[in-house]
Design an enzyme around this catalytic site. Structure first.
Site, mmCIF file in Angstrom:
data_model
loop_
_atom_site.group_PDB
_atom_site.id
_atom_site.type_symbol
_atom_site.label_atom_id
_atom_site.label_comp_id
_atom_site.label_asym_id
_atom_site.label_seq_id
_atom_site.Cartn_x
_atom_site.Cartn_y
_atom_site.Cartn_z
ATOM 1 N N LYS A 14 0.843 -1.208 0.000
ATOM 2 C CA LYS A 14 0.000 0.000 0.000
ATOM 3 C C LYS A 14 0.868 1.244 0.000
ATOM 4 O O LYS A 14 2.065 1.221 0.329
ATOM 5 C CB LYS A 14 -0.934 -0.005 1.210
ATOM 6 C CG LYS A 14 -0.258 -0.095 2.584
ATOM 7 C CD LYS A 14 0.296 1.223 3.100
ATOM 8 C CE LYS A 14 1.045 1.092 4.410
ATOM 9 N NZ LYS A 14 1.752 2.332 4.802
ATOM 10 N N ALA A 108 10.976 -2.858 4.840
ATOM 11 C CA ALA A 108 11.191 -1.619 5.611
ATOM 12 C C ALA A 108 11.129 -0.405 4.696
ATOM 13 O O ALA A 108 11.889 0.547 4.843
ATOM 14 C CB ALA A 108 12.522 -1.662 6.359
ATOM 15 N N GLY A 109 10.178 -0.449 3.747
ATOM 16 C CA GLY A 109 10.083 0.620 2.763
ATOM 17 C C GLY A 109 8.885 1.519 2.918
ATOM 18 O O GLY A 109 8.665 2.412 2.100
ATOM 19 N N GLY A 112 4.044 -1.390 3.806
ATOM 20 C CA GLY A 112 3.258 -2.416 4.468
ATOM 21 C C GLY A 112 3.508 -3.823 3.977
ATOM 22 O O GLY A 112 2.592 -4.653 4.009
ATOM 23 N N GLY A 113 4.734 -4.121 3.549
ATOM 24 C CA GLY A 113 5.035 -5.461 3.052
ATOM 25 C C GLY A 113 4.856 -6.527 4.117
ATOM 26 O O GLY A 113 4.322 -7.610 3.854
ATOM 27 N N ASP A 148 -1.847 -2.181 10.149
ATOM 28 C CA ASP A 148 -2.054 -2.167 8.699
ATOM 29 C C ASP A 148 -2.592 -3.493 8.151
ATOM 30 O O ASP A 148 -2.966 -3.572 6.981
ATOM 31 C CB ASP A 148 -0.735 -1.852 7.975
ATOM 32 C CG ASP A 148 -0.314 -0.398 8.146
ATOM 33 O OD1 ASP A 148 -1.136 0.404 8.625
ATOM 34 O OD2 ASP A 148 0.831 -0.070 7.799
#
Length: 317
Positions: A14, A108-109, A112-113, A148
């Protein structure tokens, strides 16, 4: 050989089209008012039956460009294992599972992985174990692990309030297109929040209770010019403070023709809004050439977590 069932579920990453953050609360969280947009960048989790109650977790080889197998956590603290275990406790199931993750969302981007992984694990194990929970019930389970996760289950677009877990779906009329520029490094979400609190220590910040209606309307109608004017992320200043090069990348993308650039969530991934799919493809080429990166074109809204494949697997006795 023993035939066992295997289920693959997929969940989207997202971006936060808008993200307002309040001061720290007594419970350590921050109240937010955000607009989530699920985009066409997906995580897969395969859950395979075991003959015992154990969990294992592995990383699919296709994850190599997006996750380092040497550093990716493969223990019980991984959110995928925790999600499966929480579902097992919630339902009373006693079976275990072999869990395999295919990473595509930057780690950590700010996209919301990890939450997508957890959502996919919940959906996959729910089908694998025949639990029969609906999406709303899975969201209750997921909310115990991360704010999330409920949105990753529902997908689409939504307003998020509270700590982001109070999700109200939005119905969009058209898609919007974005160019994502992942970084070669990650940012810790808790560290970005702590930095934001320090930067605002002398400011009188109130907890947000609603999202901006103009931003909602622009996203609903896919009015990219209006949307560009209304993109907001309170976390951006903290992310830039921790990684000043983010500001340079945003400036470069906007100079090359992006409608607007914004840090995705807690960063450091940057999302550039494009005028159309064609414009997004052109912008990606220009950004790749200028910055020597592997930018991605995505669209939103994307569907939430769902089973995409199930079949029997065979193992030795």
């Amino acid at each position: 050989m023993i035939g066992l069932k295997s289920v693959v579920a997929r969940a989207p990453g997202k971006i936060n089209v808008s993200l307002e953050v309040g001061p720290p609360r007594e419970d350590g969280y921050h109240s937010v008012a955000t607009i989530y947009l699920a985009v066409s960048l997906f995580e897969d989790v395969r859950a395979s039956e075991r003959m015992d109650s154990e969990f294992t977790i592995s990383l699919h080889p296709d994850s190599a460009p997006f996750a380092d197998p040497e550093t990716f956590p493969l223990g019980k603290d991984n959110l995928v294992v925790r999600a499966a275990d929480e579902l097992r406790r919630y339902t009373g199931v006693t079976m275990g599972a072999d869990l395999e993750v295919t990473k595509r969302v930057p780690i950590a981007g700010g996209m919301g992985g990890g939450s997508a992984d957890a959502a996919a694990a919940l959906v996959a194990c729910n089908a694998l174990w025949d639990c029969g929970l609906n999406r709303e019930e899975l969201a209750v389970v997921g909310a115990k692990l991360g704010a999330d996760i409920p949105f990753a289950l529902f997908g689409g677009a939504a307003v998020g309030l509270g700590i982001g877990d109070q999700v109200s779906p939005m119905l969009l009329r058209r898609s919007t297109y974005w160019v994502l520029v992942p970084a070669s490094y990650g940012l810790s979400t808790p560290e970005v929040y702590r930095t934001l609190d320090k930067l605002r220590a002398d400011q009188d910040v109130e907890a947000p209770h609603e999202v901006d209606i103009d931003t909602v309307q622009a996203l609903v109608t896919a009015d990219v010019n209006a949307l560009g004017l209304n993109l907001r992320n309170d976390m951006e200043q903290a992310a830039i403070h921790l990684a000043p090069e983010i500001d340079t990348v945003i400036g470069t993308g906007e100079r090359l023709g992006a409608v607007r650039g914004i840090v995705s969530g807690s960063g450091p991934t940057i999302a550039f809004l494009a005028e159309s799919k064609t414009h997004a493809e052109q912008l990606r080429t220009l950004i790749n050439e200028e910055l020597d990166v592997d930018a991605l074109v995505v669209s939103g809204p994307a569907n939430g977590a769902a089973v995409v494949n199930h079949h029997a697997v065979f193992r030795g006795n």
